[in-house]
Design a protein around this motif. Structure first.
Motif, PDB file in Angstrom:
ATOM      1  N   ASP A 102      68.382 -31.537 -57.838  1.00 43.22           N
ATOM      2  CA  ASP A 102      68.098 -31.396 -59.272  1.00 43.22           C
ATOM      3  C   ASP A 102      68.736 -30.112 -59.791  1.00 43.22           C
ATOM      4  O   ASP A 102      68.837 -29.121 -59.066  1.00 43.22           O
ATOM      5  N   GLY A 155      71.214 -28.365 -57.404  1.00 46.00           N
ATOM      6  CA  GLY A 155      72.623 -28.734 -57.513  1.00 46.00           C
ATOM      7  C   GLY A 155      72.817 -29.735 -58.639  1.00 46.00           C
ATOM      8  O   GLY A 155      71.865 -30.117 -59.318  1.00 46.00           O
ATOM      9  N   PHE A 192      62.096 -26.808 -60.905  1.00 48.72           N
ATOM     10  CA  PHE A 192      61.683 -28.136 -60.443  1.00 48.72           C
ATOM     11  C   PHE A 192      61.856 -28.261 -58.923  1.00 48.72           C
ATOM     12  O   PHE A 192      60.990 -28.802 -58.224  1.00 48.72           O
ATOM     13  N   VAL A 224      70.528 -28.291 -70.359  1.00 48.91           N
ATOM     14  CA  VAL A 224      69.623 -29.240 -69.688  1.00 48.91           C
ATOM     15  C   VAL A 224      68.643 -28.463 -68.804  1.00 48.91           C
ATOM     16  O   VAL A 224      67.430 -28.722 -68.814  1.00 48.91           O
ATOM     17  N   VAL A 252      74.487 -33.518 -59.748  1.00 47.97           N
ATOM     18  CA  VAL A 252      74.974 -34.799 -59.213  1.00 47.97           C
ATOM     19  C   VAL A 252      76.455 -35.014 -59.547  1.00 47.97           C
ATOM     20  O   VAL A 252      77.070 -35.949 -59.051  1.00 47.97           O
TER      21      VAL A 252
HETATM   22  C1  LIG Z   1      63.424 -37.079 -66.931  1.00 43.30           C
HETATM   23  S1  LIG Z   1      63.644 -36.122 -65.481  1.00 43.30           S
HETATM   24  C2  LIG Z   1      63.404 -37.377 -64.218  1.00 43.30           C
HETATM   25  C3  LIG Z   1      63.060 -36.768 -62.878  1.00 43.30           C
HETATM   26  C4  LIG Z   1      62.847 -37.775 -61.745  1.00 43.30           C
HETATM   27  N1  LIG Z   1      64.013 -38.587 -61.520  1.00 43.30           N
HETATM   28  C5  LIG Z   1      61.649 -38.654 -62.011  1.00 43.30           C
HETATM   29  O1  LIG Z   1      61.848 -39.809 -62.425  1.00 43.30           O
HETATM   30  O2  LIG Z   1      60.502 -38.198 -61.801  1.00 43.30           O
HETATM   31  C6  LIG Z   1      65.414 -35.893 -65.415  1.00 43.30           C
HETATM   32  C7  LIG Z   1      65.840 -34.936 -64.321  1.00 43.30           C
HETATM   33  O3  LIG Z   1      67.261 -35.001 -64.164  1.00 43.30           O
HETATM   34  C8  LIG Z   1      67.716 -33.696 -63.859  1.00 43.30           C
HETATM   35  N2  LIG Z   1      69.149 -33.616 -64.164  1.00 43.30           N
HETATM   36  C9  LIG Z   1      69.765 -33.794 -65.361  1.00 43.30           C
HETATM   37  N3  LIG Z   1      71.114 -33.673 -65.222  1.00 43.30           N
HETATM   38  C10 LIG Z   1      71.336 -33.431 -63.901  1.00 43.30           C
HETATM   39  C11 LIG Z   1      72.508 -33.218 -63.115  1.00 43.30           C
HETATM   40  N4  LIG Z   1      73.740 -33.198 -63.661  1.00 43.30           N
HETATM   41  N5  LIG Z   1      72.372 -33.021 -61.785  1.00 43.30           N
HETATM   42  C12 LIG Z   1      71.136 -32.996 -61.208  1.00 43.30           C
HETATM   43  N6  LIG Z   1      69.999 -33.182 -61.905  1.00 43.30           N
HETATM   44  C13 LIG Z   1      70.098 -33.395 -63.222  1.00 43.30           C
HETATM   45  C14 LIG Z   1      66.860 -32.807 -64.729  1.00 43.30           C
HETATM   46  O4  LIG Z   1      66.870 -31.463 -64.309  1.00 43.30           O
HETATM   47  C15 LIG Z   1      65.493 -33.493 -64.592  1.00 43.30           C
HETATM   48  O5  LIG Z   1      64.763 -32.991 -63.515  1.00 43.30           O
END
Ligand SMILES: C[S@@+](CC[C@H](N)C(=O)[O-])C[C@H]1O[C@@H](n2cnc3c(N)ncnc32)[C@H](O)[C@@H]1O
Length: 275
Positions: free
Chosen positions: A92, A119, A97, A5, A121
């Motif tokens: 994130d 980090g 990012f 990811v 979630v």
């Molecule tokens: C499609 S982007 C959306 C970003 C933001 N929420 C927005 O709407 O502008 C998805 C984000 O989720 C983050 N992400 C995915 N899995 C994650 C995790 N386990 N912990 C933290 N961030 C995560 C990715 O790195 C990415 O930045």
């Protein structure tokens, strides 16, 4: 799986490239308005308006602190911290990012109320009962263990705190076309039907306050994105999604509109409360 990811979202020298694109767009990278960044910092269906609409019917106490789960480059936190007059903390996986999010937050002079850190979630570095709200916007599609993410959101929310969801879910058809913004191919796409996600939320102890299926609006929005990207052959704004997602972004409008049209994906907005 998290490393795949991260690989999908990270791109080299993102902050430097954004800084240069800001200059190329004729703006000052140390003094920006939130609206200057609208072309790159809302990494979800519906752009800035969708983020604002999400919080239309949700109230928070004064001086509320909201957690932005998978904050991307922080666009929603910046926008909503102004709109709601509250603090945001975002986490994130993708370090590029997070660096860009902190740079853009300083550039928009919001660093006192909005902060970001790297980090997952699935293992949050926050005490139990800390936040008044959690924003979960277009992130669960990249997470296979959704129950663990929801458990963490529940843990860090104060009693009565609200989880605001804006998520893509699995539709009735299996015919999803890639690339889409969260995955270049299926291996990092973990879509679940809304009913399964809802069961996880209710089993965790959340109580449903609001729930809306926004798939139709989402399809229309992506059709407009597709039409727009076909039209502009010259004079492209340097601050465009290609800066964040690379050449894959050229296919997002077409694929996302088709995925909504053939019902392989849905868009859900919902608000749940910790009892
Ligand atoms: C499609 S982007 C959306 C970003 C933001 N929420 C927005 O709407 O502008 C998805 C984000 O989720 C983050 N992400 C995915 N899995 C994650 C995790 N386990 N912990 C933290 N961030 C995560 C990715 O790195 C990415 O930045």
């Amino acid at each position: 799986m998290e490393s795949k990811v991260i690989e999908h979202y990270n791109s080299e020298n993102l902050t430097d490239r954004i800084r240069q694109a800001i200059i190329d767009a004729g703006k000052d990278p140390s003094d920006l308005q939130i609206k200057d960044l609208a072309g790159i910092d809302q990494l979800h269906t519906g752009g800035a308006k969708a983020s604002l609409d999400l919080f239309d019917h949700v109230s928070f106490p004064e001086k509320a602190i909201i957690f932005d789960a998978g904050c991307g480059i922080g666009g929603s936190s910046r926008l909503l911290s102004k709109q709601l007059n509250c603090k945001f903390i975002g986490v994130d996986l993708a370090d590029e990012f997070v660096n860009a999010a902190n740079f853009l937050t300083r550039a928009t002079h919001l660093e006192k109320q909005v902060k970001f850190q790297q980090g997952s979630v699935l293992d949050l570095p926050f005490d139990t009962d800390t936040f008044d709200g959690v924003l979960c916007q277009h992130i669960l599609m990249n997470i296979s263990d959704k129950a663990l993410a929801i458990k963490e959101f529940y843990r860090i929310l104060k009693p009565g705190g609200k989880l605001v969801l804006h998520e893509i879910t699995k539709g009735e058809s299996d015919n999803i076309q890639f690339p889409v913004p969260w995955a270049a191919q299926e291996s990092i796409s973990f879509l679940e039907p809304w009913d399964s996600l809802k069961d996880i939320l209710l089993n965790q102890g959340f109580q449903c306050l609001i729930e809306k299926d926004k798939s139709q609006d989402a399809m229309t929005w992506w059709e407009k994105v597709n039409a727009f990207s076909k039209k502009k052959s010259q004079g492209v704004n340097p601050l465009n999604p290609g800066l964040i997602f690379g050449t894959n972004s050229k296919f997002f409008g077409k694929n996302m509109a088709a995925n909504f049209r053939n019902q392989s994906i849905c868009l859900i907005e919902a608000v749940y409360k910790k009892s």
